[in-house]
Design an enzyme around this catalytic site. Sequence first.
Site, PDB file in Angstrom:
ATOM      1  CG  ASN A   1      -1.712   1.259   1.369  1.00 32.49           C
ATOM      2  OD1 ASN A   1      -1.761   2.065   0.438  1.00 32.49           O
ATOM      3  ND2 ASN A   1      -2.348   1.443   2.514  1.00 32.49           N
ATOM      4  CD1 TRP A   2       3.350   0.937  -3.078  1.00 30.93           C
ATOM      5  CD2 TRP A   2       3.542   2.316  -4.832  1.00 30.93           C
ATOM      6  NE1 TRP A   2       4.057   0.277  -4.044  1.00 30.93           N
ATOM      7  CE2 TRP A   2       4.186   1.101  -5.134  1.00 30.93           C
ATOM      8  CE3 TRP A   2       3.526   3.335  -5.793  1.00 30.93           C
ATOM      9  CZ2 TRP A   2       4.812   0.882  -6.359  1.00 30.93           C
ATOM     10  CZ3 TRP A   2       4.148   3.119  -7.013  1.00 30.93           C
ATOM     11  CH2 TRP A   2       4.785   1.908  -7.287  1.00 30.93           C
ATOM     12  CE  LYS A   3      -0.045   3.190   4.719  1.00 30.45           C
ATOM     13  NZ  LYS A   3       0.036   3.257   6.174  1.00 30.45           N
TER      14      LYS A   3
ATOM     15  CG  HIS B   1      -5.639   1.961   5.098  1.00 35.20           C
ATOM     16  ND1 HIS B   1      -5.199   2.925   5.978  1.00 35.20           N
ATOM     17  CD2 HIS B   1      -4.645   1.051   5.000  1.00 35.20           C
ATOM     18  CE1 HIS B   1      -3.982   2.591   6.381  1.00 35.20           C
ATOM     19  NE2 HIS B   1      -3.620   1.459   5.805  1.00 35.20           N
TER      20      HIS B   1
ATOM     21  CD  GLU C   1      -2.738   5.524   6.583  1.00 35.11           C
ATOM     22  OE1 GLU C   1      -2.739   5.573   5.342  1.00 35.11           O
ATOM     23  OE2 GLU C   1      -1.812   4.996   7.240  1.00 35.11           O
TER      24      GLU C   1
ATOM     25  CD  GLU D   1      -3.319  -2.440   7.137  1.00 39.30           C
ATOM     26  OE1 GLU D   1      -2.257  -2.736   6.573  1.00 39.30           O
ATOM     27  OE2 GLU D   1      -3.855  -1.312   7.024  1.00 39.30           O
TER      28      GLU D   1
ATOM     29  N   GLY E   1       2.575   2.333  10.629  1.00 36.63           N
ATOM     30  CA  GLY E   1       3.511   3.452  10.501  1.00 36.63           C
ATOM     31  C   GLY E   1       4.213   3.802  11.807  1.00 36.63           C
TER      32      GLY E   1
ATOM     33  CB  SER F   1       5.330  -1.784  11.751  1.00 38.39           C
ATOM     34  OG  SER F   1       4.903  -0.455  12.014  1.00 38.39           O
TER      35      SER F   1
ATOM     36  N   GLY G   1       3.018  -1.090   4.122  1.00 35.55           N
ATOM     37  CA  GLY G   1       3.112   0.334   3.800  1.00 35.55           C
ATOM     38  C   GLY G   1       4.542   0.719   3.493  1.00 35.55           C
ATOM     39  N   GLY G   2       5.220   1.299   4.480  1.00 30.40           N
ATOM     40  CA  GLY G   2       6.570   1.843   4.304  1.00 30.40           C
ATOM     41  C   GLY G   2       7.537   0.922   3.568  1.00 30.40           C
TER      42      GLY G   2
HETATM   43  P1  13P Z   1       3.199   0.408   7.504  1.00 30.49           P
HETATM   44  O1  13P Z   1       3.687  -0.899   6.924  1.00 30.49           O
HETATM   45  O2  13P Z   1       3.923   1.593   7.000  1.00 30.49           O
HETATM   46  O3  13P Z   1       3.078   0.333   8.987  1.00 30.49           O
HETATM   47  O4  13P Z   1       1.692   0.569   6.951  1.00 30.49           O
HETATM   48  C1  13P Z   1       0.825  -0.484   7.051  1.00 30.49           C
HETATM   49  C2  13P Z   1      -0.401  -0.145   6.308  1.00 30.49           C
HETATM   50  O5  13P Z   1      -1.150   0.730   6.673  1.00 30.49           O
HETATM   51  C3  13P Z   1      -0.681  -0.898   5.078  1.00 30.49           C
HETATM   52  O6  13P Z   1      -1.960  -0.639   4.626  1.00 30.49           O
END
Ligand code: 13P
Length: 251
Positions: free
Chosen positions: A9-11, A95, A97, A167, A173, A213, A234-235
């Site tokens: 998930n590149w956000k 998600h 967010e 999640e 994050g 994470s 994510g990251g």
């Molecule tokens: P991180 O891997 O950056 O914690 O993000 C997880 C995430 O929200 C994937 O959708």
Amino acid sequence: MRRLVIAGNWKMNKTPSETKAFLEALKPVVAGKDNCDIVCCVPATNLAIAVETAKGSNIKIGAQNVHFAKSGAYTGETSADMLVDLGVEYVIIGHSERRQYFAETDETVNARVKAALEAGLKVILCVGELEKERDQGITAEILGKQTKVDLLDVTAEQMKNVIIAYEPVWAIGTGKTATNEQADEACGVVRAVVAELYGKRVADETIVQYGGSMNAKNCADLLKCENVDGGLIGGASLKTEDFGIIVDAAQ
Ligand code: 13P
């Protein structure tokens, strides 16, 4: 045996040109790693170039959100038909967010899930508890409520196209990963709710990912958990090397 799905998930990261360069670099890294499905969920502006660049490779492209209406006066939104027409195969829905910053509720998440499935997209539905909910000992109730409301009126047949990503919000994050036991237990709770709704066979076949994470260091142990069928990353999905290590761990 459930097939693992490793999804990035590149956000809100990378421009269209960076997307092209990244996917060109990722293709050789993951070539032939066919024991899991590999998905990159990119920003809406990058979907077209991502689909184009990934063509002929084992990388599938996903969006990060979709609207619930077929079309109409929804300024700034993207419909499921628009995604399908572009060649997009997956979409992340619900998600944390989106829930936190864009006021999404289980009801709007459910409407989006149904619209996406009806259009033929594969859905990555996100559920997860807040830290205060875990501290209060109500994680299972929260996961149960989210899963049930988000999947309202989704049929057992449609569940073939639904992946659920557990999640925990406190792990996103933050570098604070759930322990293997916490991830396995919570993914198991989600699977039990799916069994309650659709029966054991559907639950046994439903892919439940862990996200929060996940990185090149902790992925191998998390992916070994019985109830963890992949990751939503994510990251660590923004670097070809790290994402490649996670794909390797899933082999
Ligand atoms: P991180 O891997 O950056 O914690 O993000 C997880 C995430 O929200 C994937 O959708």
